[in-house]
Design an enzyme around this catalytic site. Sequence first.
Site, PDB file in Angstrom:
ATOM      1  CB  SER A 153      77.494  36.936  73.468  1.00  0.00           C
ATOM      2  OG  SER A 153      77.707  35.977  72.639  1.00  0.00           O
TER       3      SER A 153
ATOM      4  CE  LYS B  78      79.420  33.470  75.378  1.00  0.00           C
ATOM      5  NZ  LYS B  78      78.283  33.749  74.442  1.00  0.00           N
TER       6      LYS B  78
END
Length: 195
Positions: free
Chosen positions: A58, A102
């Site tokens: 990700s 993230k």
Amino acid sequence: MKFTLKRDGLNFRRRRRKLEKPKVIRFVILLSEFVAVIALSYFVSYSFGYRIEMNGDSMETNFSQGDQLLVNRLIYHVRTPKKGDIIVFYPSGNSFGNYSVKRVVGLPGDKIIIKDNILYINDTAYKTSTIDDNIKDAGLFSTEGTVPKGQYFVIGDNINHSEDSRFSSIGTVKKSEILGKIWWNATFPRVGVVQ
């Protein structure tokens, strides 16, 4: 005639040695330096040396599966997360589950919407070198939402392969769920400070 008995035999009383003050002072100083070095080492290791391994793709192209990353766990005790920070957190505060890595893109009070495959923050299109794809899935933010107080909107740099704040499994991240900020990539040949 009187006899006196002299006791020249064993003496069970030991003579006490006097402690020499300079030796005691040197010992106390040495012991306190030793304790201080151990405490400082623990503090530095705990605050800046916590190591995690990147899971998933990700955050491609910045981090790849298996990258060794160091986390600054002290920084968010001093200040709040800023836009662009790459954070480590436990989704939904579950510290027994897997952590997630993230990028913070929305701060408390920001208005977020994903419209026509573009992320808008406070009515401004969010474009960076890390997000070069159109967003294929708007998730929860296909209609405008506001980031709640004390929470952050996070996305993966590889946005179309990221489970992030757009989805109910992650949602906006509470400050209390954040473990820290990624500050160092310890993976050869990409060793260095994380921007």
